[in-house]
Write a protein that holds these residues in place. Structure first.
Motif, mmCIF file in Angstrom:
data_model
loop_
_atom_site.group_PDB
_atom_site.id
_atom_site.type_symbol
_atom_site.label_atom_id
_atom_site.label_comp_id
_atom_site.label_asym_id
_atom_site.label_seq_id
_atom_site.Cartn_x
_atom_site.Cartn_y
_atom_site.Cartn_z
ATOM 1 N N SER A 40 0.852 -1.183 0.000
ATOM 2 C CA SER A 40 0.000 0.000 0.000
ATOM 3 C C SER A 40 0.893 1.239 0.000
ATOM 4 O O SER A 40 2.071 1.170 0.366
ATOM 5 C CB SER A 40 -0.891 0.003 1.240
ATOM 6 N N PRO A 41 0.354 2.382 -0.381
ATOM 7 C CA PRO A 41 1.147 3.622 -0.342
ATOM 8 C C PRO A 41 1.708 3.906 1.054
ATOM 9 O O PRO A 41 2.831 4.392 1.182
ATOM 10 C CB PRO A 41 0.146 4.698 -0.762
ATOM 11 N N GLU A 42 0.953 3.547 2.085
ATOM 12 C CA GLU A 42 1.432 3.765 3.455
ATOM 13 C C GLU A 42 2.637 2.885 3.762
ATOM 14 O O GLU A 42 3.599 3.317 4.402
ATOM 15 C CB GLU A 42 0.313 3.491 4.476
ATOM 16 N N GLU A 43 2.594 1.605 3.302
ATOM 17 C CA GLU A 43 3.710 0.694 3.526
ATOM 18 C C GLU A 43 4.949 1.147 2.761
ATOM 19 O O GLU A 43 6.067 1.084 3.274
ATOM 20 C CB GLU A 43 3.339 -0.726 3.098
ATOM 21 N N ILE A 44 4.751 1.619 1.548
ATOM 22 C CA ILE A 44 5.869 2.118 0.739
ATOM 23 C C ILE A 44 6.507 3.328 1.419
ATOM 24 O O ILE A 44 7.729 3.418 1.531
ATOM 25 C CB ILE A 44 5.400 2.463 -0.691
ATOM 26 N N GLU A 45 5.681 4.241 1.894
ATOM 27 C CA GLU A 45 6.197 5.437 2.574
ATOM 28 C C GLU A 45 6.940 5.048 3.859
ATOM 29 O O GLU A 45 7.998 5.599 4.153
ATOM 30 C CB GLU A 45 5.051 6.404 2.892
ATOM 31 N N ALA A 46 6.416 4.075 4.597
ATOM 32 C CA ALA A 46 7.073 3.621 5.824
ATOM 33 C C ALA A 46 8.441 3.014 5.506
ATOM 34 O O ALA A 46 9.411 3.235 6.242
ATOM 35 C CB ALA A 46 6.191 2.607 6.549
ATOM 36 N N LYS A 47 8.549 2.262 4.406
ATOM 37 C CA LYS A 47 9.831 1.672 4.006
ATOM 38 C C LYS A 47 10.824 2.761 3.604
ATOM 39 O O LYS A 47 12.017 2.664 3.910
ATOM 40 C CB LYS A 47 9.636 0.677 2.859
ATOM 41 N N LYS A 48 10.355 3.797 2.926
ATOM 42 C CA LYS A 48 11.226 4.905 2.539
ATOM 43 C C LYS A 48 11.764 5.621 3.778
ATOM 44 O O LYS A 48 12.946 5.950 3.853
ATOM 45 C CB LYS A 48 10.477 5.914 1.663
ATOM 46 N N ILE A 49 10.891 5.831 4.743
ATOM 47 C CA ILE A 49 11.305 6.507 5.979
ATOM 48 C C ILE A 49 12.314 5.642 6.735
ATOM 49 O O ILE A 49 13.343 6.140 7.209
ATOM 50 C CB ILE A 49 10.079 6.849 6.852
ATOM 51 N N ALA A 50 12.032 4.343 6.836
ATOM 52 C CA ALA A 50 12.946 3.433 7.529
ATOM 53 C C ALA A 50 14.307 3.402 6.833
ATOM 54 O O ALA A 50 15.353 3.394 7.491
ATOM 55 C CB ALA A 50 12.346 2.032 7.596
ATOM 56 N N ALA A 51 14.320 3.397 5.493
ATOM 57 C CA ALA A 51 15.577 3.393 4.740
ATOM 58 C C ALA A 51 16.351 4.683 4.981
ATOM 59 O O ALA A 51 17.570 4.659 5.178
ATOM 60 C CB ALA A 51 15.301 3.204 3.245
ATOM 61 N N ALA A 52 15.660 5.801 4.986
ATOM 62 C CA ALA A 52 16.319 7.088 5.238
ATOM 63 C C ALA A 52 16.924 7.125 6.640
ATOM 64 O O ALA A 52 18.027 7.638 6.836
ATOM 65 C CB ALA A 52 15.333 8.234 5.053
ATOM 66 N N GLU A 53 16.220 6.551 7.609
ATOM 67 C CA GLU A 53 16.735 6.511 8.983
ATOM 68 C C GLU A 53 17.990 5.639 9.069
ATOM 69 O O GLU A 53 18.954 5.992 9.751
ATOM 70 C CB GLU A 53 15.664 5.988 9.943
ATOM 71 N N LYS A 54 17.981 4.496 8.377
ATOM 72 C CA LYS A 54 19.156 3.618 8.371
ATOM 73 C C LYS A 54 20.362 4.336 7.749
ATOM 74 O O LYS A 54 21.475 4.283 8.278
ATOM 75 C CB LYS A 54 18.887 2.325 7.593
ATOM 76 N N MET A 55 20.138 5.001 6.624
ATOM 77 C CA MET A 55 21.234 5.699 5.955
ATOM 78 C C MET A 55 21.741 6.863 6.808
ATOM 79 O O MET A 55 22.944 7.103 6.880
ATOM 80 C CB MET A 55 20.807 6.152 4.566
ATOM 81 N N ALA A 56 20.833 7.549 7.483
ATOM 82 C CA ALA A 56 21.247 8.641 8.366
ATOM 83 C C ALA A 56 22.070 8.112 9.532
ATOM 84 O O ALA A 56 22.929 8.817 10.068
ATOM 85 C CB ALA A 56 20.020 9.398 8.878
ATOM 86 N N ALA A 57 21.839 6.864 9.923
ATOM 87 C CA ALA A 57 22.584 6.238 11.017
ATOM 88 C C ALA A 57 23.914 5.649 10.532
ATOM 89 O O ALA A 57 24.636 5.033 11.315
ATOM 90 C CB ALA A 57 21.745 5.150 11.676
ATOM 91 N N GLY A 58 24.217 5.815 9.249
ATOM 92 C CA GLY A 58 25.503 5.364 8.718
ATOM 93 C C GLY A 58 25.502 4.022 8.028
ATOM 94 O O GLY A 58 26.544 3.543 7.598
ATOM 95 N N TYR A 59 24.337 3.390 7.901
ATOM 96 C CA TYR A 59 24.256 2.106 7.194
ATOM 97 C C TYR A 59 24.237 2.343 5.688
ATOM 98 O O TYR A 59 23.761 3.369 5.215
ATOM 99 C CB TYR A 59 22.986 1.351 7.581
ATOM 100 N N ILE A 60 24.737 1.350 4.947
ATOM 101 C CA ILE A 60 24.710 1.379 3.486
ATOM 102 C C ILE A 60 23.934 0.148 3.033
ATOM 103 O O ILE A 60 24.159 -0.955 3.540
ATOM 104 C CB ILE A 60 26.139 1.330 2.912
ATOM 105 N N PRO A 61 23.001 0.310 2.076
ATOM 106 C CA PRO A 61 22.301 -0.870 1.569
ATOM 107 C C PRO A 61 23.232 -1.696 0.683
ATOM 108 O O PRO A 61 24.000 -1.151 -0.105
ATOM 109 C CB PRO A 61 21.142 -0.281 0.763
ATOM 110 N N GLY A 62 23.158 -3.018 0.845
ATOM 111 C CA GLY A 62 24.014 -3.894 0.063
ATOM 112 C C GLY A 62 23.335 -5.212 -0.261
ATOM 113 O O GLY A 62 22.238 -5.502 0.208
#
Length: 134
Positions: A40-62
């Motif tokens: 759902s659009p809400e789930e997609i937005e929640a995943k985007k926010i979670a990804a941004a938080e991870k990257m802000a914490a210094g994680y890199i997606p791999g």
């Protein structure tokens, strides 16, 4: 205007996070088969926010990559920092639970001043690693 070192670092992090959010938001659902559920659009937005938080914490997606080619590292992590494009690191302390080809992860690592074990990847030490739902 001259930026301090910390300002430059913060600026680069903001650019990196913006780039990654743009990449995440470009996912197309037009060609998905009808029997596959979409978020759902809400789930997609929640995943985007979670990804941004991870990257802000210094994680890199791999993504974990397995190779059985002679002279190649057995397990590497494929990364994309948005600047160099795709590149690989050779984690010397990768836990067995992350030995699955194609597994997506969030990772923090530190570089090592030692010789490469294979040509395509620089040796690194994993600081933190977590599964990433994609």
């Amino acid at each position: 205007m001259k930026l301090h070192k910390t300002s430059k670092t913060m600026f680069l992090k903001i650019i990196f996070i913006s780039f990654m959010l743009a990449m995440i938001s470009c996912v197309s659902t037009q060609n998905l088969p009808e029997n596959i559920e979409t978020n759902s659009p809400e789930e997609i937005e929640a995943k985007k926010i979670a990804a941004a938080e991870k990257m802000a914490a210094g994680y890199i997606p791999g993504r974990i990559i397995y190779s059985d080619l002679e002279g190649d590292c057995e397990y590497t992590i494929q990364l994309n920092d948005g600047v160099r494009g795709f590149y690989y690191v050779d984690p010397i302390n990768l836990s067995d639970k992350f030995h699955t080809h194609g597994q997506t992860v969030w990772v923090k690592y530190g570089g090592l001043g030692r010789m490469n074990r294979c040509e395509k990847a620089a040796p690194v030490s994993i600081i933190e690693i977590e599964n990433r739902d994609e």
